[in-house]
Design an enzyme around this catalytic site. Structure first.
Site, PDB file in Angstrom:
ATOM      1  N   GLY B   8     111.534  19.430  36.890  1.00 49.34           N
ATOM      2  CA  GLY B   8     111.997  20.812  37.060  1.00 49.34           C
ATOM      3  C   GLY B   8     113.122  20.930  38.072  1.00 49.34           C
ATOM      4  O   GLY B   8     113.120  21.836  38.910  1.00 49.34           O
ATOM      5  N   SER B  10     116.333  21.633  37.745  1.00 47.22           N
ATOM      6  CA  SER B  10     117.584  22.288  37.335  1.00 47.22           C
ATOM      7  C   SER B  10     117.846  23.610  38.051  1.00 47.22           C
ATOM      8  O   SER B  10     118.925  24.175  37.955  1.00 47.22           O
ATOM      9  CB  SER B  10     117.586  22.517  35.818  1.00 47.22           C
ATOM     10  OG  SER B  10     116.532  23.379  35.482  1.00 47.22           O
ATOM     11  N   ARG B  11     116.850  24.106  38.767  1.00 45.49           N
ATOM     12  CA  ARG B  11     117.047  25.385  39.475  1.00 45.49           C
ATOM     13  C   ARG B  11     116.039  25.506  40.619  1.00 45.49           C
ATOM     14  O   ARG B  11     115.105  24.703  40.736  1.00 45.49           O
ATOM     15  CB  ARG B  11     116.893  26.572  38.531  1.00 45.49           C
ATOM     16  CG  ARG B  11     115.574  26.600  37.761  1.00 45.49           C
ATOM     17  CD  ARG B  11     115.324  27.956  37.132  1.00 45.49           C
ATOM     18  NE  ARG B  11     116.380  28.329  36.230  1.00 45.49           N
ATOM     19  CZ  ARG B  11     116.378  28.079  34.929  1.00 45.49           C
ATOM     20  NH1 ARG B  11     115.362  27.435  34.387  1.00 45.49           N
ATOM     21  NH2 ARG B  11     117.362  28.453  34.166  1.00 45.49           N
ATOM     22  N   VAL B  56     108.094  19.621  30.249  1.00 42.28           N
ATOM     23  CA  VAL B  56     106.947  19.245  31.066  1.00 42.28           C
ATOM     24  C   VAL B  56     105.693  19.876  30.442  1.00 42.28           C
ATOM     25  O   VAL B  56     105.687  21.058  30.118  1.00 42.28           O
ATOM     26  CB  VAL B  56     107.150  19.710  32.535  1.00 42.28           C
ATOM     27  CG1 VAL B  56     105.908  19.415  33.370  1.00 42.28           C
ATOM     28  CG2 VAL B  56     108.369  19.017  33.134  1.00 42.28           C
ATOM     29  N   ASN B  83     107.307  18.888  40.586  1.00 44.55           N
ATOM     30  CA  ASN B  83     107.741  20.212  41.036  1.00 44.55           C
ATOM     31  C   ASN B  83     107.693  21.269  39.933  1.00 44.55           C
ATOM     32  O   ASN B  83     107.498  22.451  40.228  1.00 44.55           O
ATOM     33  CB  ASN B  83     109.177  20.108  41.582  1.00 44.55           C
ATOM     34  CG  ASN B  83     109.851  21.451  41.683  1.00 44.55           C
ATOM     35  OD1 ASN B  83     109.548  22.236  42.582  1.00 44.55           O
ATOM     36  ND2 ASN B  83     110.731  21.759  40.741  1.00 44.55           N
ATOM     37  N   SER B 136     100.965  25.330  46.095  1.00 44.83           N
ATOM     38  CA  SER B 136     101.301  26.668  46.598  1.00 44.83           C
ATOM     39  C   SER B 136     100.139  27.169  47.446  1.00 44.83           C
ATOM     40  O   SER B 136      98.984  26.794  47.199  1.00 44.83           O
ATOM     41  CB  SER B 136     101.507  27.624  45.420  1.00 44.83           C
ATOM     42  OG  SER B 136     101.511  28.963  45.872  1.00 44.83           O
ATOM     43  N   TYR B 149      97.815  30.977  37.615  1.00 40.15           N
ATOM     44  CA  TYR B 149      98.708  30.224  38.498  1.00 40.15           C
ATOM     45  C   TYR B 149      97.916  29.629  39.662  1.00 40.15           C
ATOM     46  O   TYR B 149      98.061  28.445  40.007  1.00 40.15           O
ATOM     47  CB  TYR B 149      99.805  31.158  39.015  1.00 40.15           C
ATOM     48  CG  TYR B 149     100.831  30.496  39.905  1.00 40.15           C
ATOM     49  CD1 TYR B 149     101.869  29.756  39.356  1.00 40.15           C
ATOM     50  CD2 TYR B 149     100.774  30.628  41.293  1.00 40.15           C
ATOM     51  CE1 TYR B 149     102.819  29.147  40.168  1.00 40.15           C
ATOM     52  CE2 TYR B 149     101.717  30.031  42.109  1.00 40.15           C
ATOM     53  CZ  TYR B 149     102.737  29.296  41.545  1.00 40.15           C
ATOM     54  OH  TYR B 149     103.673  28.693  42.351  1.00 40.15           O
ATOM     55  N   ALA B 151      94.723  28.966  39.749  1.00 41.39           N
ATOM     56  CA  ALA B 151      93.863  27.886  39.238  1.00 41.39           C
ATOM     57  C   ALA B 151      94.665  26.609  39.042  1.00 41.39           C
ATOM     58  O   ALA B 151      94.188  25.512  39.355  1.00 41.39           O
ATOM     59  CB  ALA B 151      93.223  28.316  37.927  1.00 41.39           C
ATOM     60  N   LYS B 153      97.323  25.606  40.629  1.00 46.24           N
ATOM     61  CA  LYS B 153      97.714  24.991  41.907  1.00 46.24           C
ATOM     62  C   LYS B 153      96.498  24.408  42.628  1.00 46.24           C
ATOM     63  O   LYS B 153      96.599  23.362  43.282  1.00 46.24           O
ATOM     64  CB  LYS B 153      98.437  26.010  42.786  1.00 46.24           C
ATOM     65  CG  LYS B 153      99.781  26.463  42.212  1.00 46.24           C
ATOM     66  CD  LYS B 153     100.733  25.287  42.002  1.00 46.24           C
ATOM     67  CE  LYS B 153     102.119  25.724  41.549  1.00 46.24           C
ATOM     68  NZ  LYS B 153     103.029  24.575  41.321  1.00 46.24           N
TER      69      LYS B 153
END
Lengths: 81, 241
Positions: B8, B10-11, B56, B83, B136, B149, B151, B153
């Site tokens: 990940g 690219s940004r 991914v 990431n 996170s 989200y 869960a 992490k």
């Protein structure tokens, strides 16, 4: 002994020697985690190396239990057919 | 020169990590679903970075990317930065299952597939290595509207601890970094009210930046961090204190 059996015996010996362990006599009856100074990560290394060397992955469709060199050879020979 | 993979990249934070690692002298391969202008510019101006298209969460594409990136790098692989992640908001009672499935597939299964492929490379190389999972604070604290989200992490932190135990004897370390609220595209959807509330509750009185996170990554990749494994390093300006 088949070519696959030779490869498996050689790679097993190589992994043990890379650990700077004294390699005991390896026979097809040898059990990886009982008779040889190998642990689960060494076994994973063997499987990954064999996949690269032979292009065969007998575990593609799920894990199959094996204990001895003979059982592993049988798995590879079965998957190579 | 050591090779690091960043998913990940690219940004946002991923791109910041790629740039930071290049500045630190690493060779960096990265992947994402789509190429951005920013990563395109980077690749065109630096021979030590390469972008690959990879979804991914797709195991087959992950294996292909890892193989291609290792062939490109021509130096041993040293580290993986897991990431890539997506965030979608909504109370669970009305959150479509298809959305939570997709989120878990990228954030958790995606990281697991990458770790698996990279560990296979480490075993083949017979070398030490580093895996850093970008988690996170939401994984340990939770947040309204971010159940899936959160869960994902929390799962990532569990993956970190298990892999640390499993691979420590090969001198492979596995750690998580848990950023707080960062000023990136991912947080741009926060309302002004929510953003102000977060800033007020943060002892450092600001959102985090990419530059707050990247030094911890280079530290965990370094030889000095060889005995640190299975940890989650929180970088959040103190908000979870």
């Amino acid at each position: 002994m088949s070519n696959l059996a030779d490869i498996i015996l050689n790679e097993t010996r190589q992994i043990i020697e890379n650990k700077a362990e004294v390699c005991p006599e390896i026979t097809v009856e040898s059990e990886f985690l009982v008779d040889l100074p190998m642990d689960s990560l060494d076994l994973a290394t063997l499987i990954v190396t064999l996949e690269l060397t032979t292009g065969i992955d007998p575990f593609r469709d799920g894990f199959k239990t094996f204990h001895s060199i003979a059982e592993l050879i049988a798995l590879y020979e079965g998957a190579a057919v | 020169m050591k090779h690091i993979m960043v998913t990940g990249g690219s940004r946002g934070l991923g791109l910041g990590i790629v740039i930071h690692l290049l500045n630190q002298g690493y060779k960096v391969s990265t992947c994402s679903r789509n190429k951005t202008t920013a990563v395109d510019d980077l690749v065109n101006n630096n021979e030590h970075v390469k972008w690959f298209q990879c979804e991914v969460g797709n195991a087959e594409q992950t294996a292909t990317f890892v193989k291609s990136a290792c062939e490109w790098a021509e130096v041993p692989l040293w580290g993986l930065i897991n990431n890539a992640g997506i965030a979608k908001e909504g109370v669970l009672a009305t959150f479509p299952n298809v959305e939570s499935d997709a989120l878990l597939q990228v954030n958790l299964n995606g990281a697991l597939y990458f770790a698996r492929e990279v560990l296979r490379v480490f075993l083949r190389q017979n070398t030490a290595g580093r895996i850093i999972n970008i988690s996170s604070i939401i994984g340990s604290r939770g947040y309204t509207g971010l159940a899936a989200y959160s869960a994902s992490k929390a799962g990532l932190d569990g993956l970190t601890r298990a892999l640390a135990r499993e691979n420590g004897r090969r001198n492979i370390t596995v750690n998580s970094i848990a950023p707080g609220y960062l000023d990136t595209e991912m947080s741009s959807t926060l309302s002004d009210k929510k953003r102000d509330q977060i800033i007020r509750r943060t002892p450092m009185h600001r959102l985090g930046t990419v530059a707050d996170i990247t030094p911890a990554i280079s530290f965990l990749l370094s030889d000095e961090a060889a005995f640190i494994t299975g940890q989650t390093l929180t970088i959040d300006g103190g908000i979870t204190n």
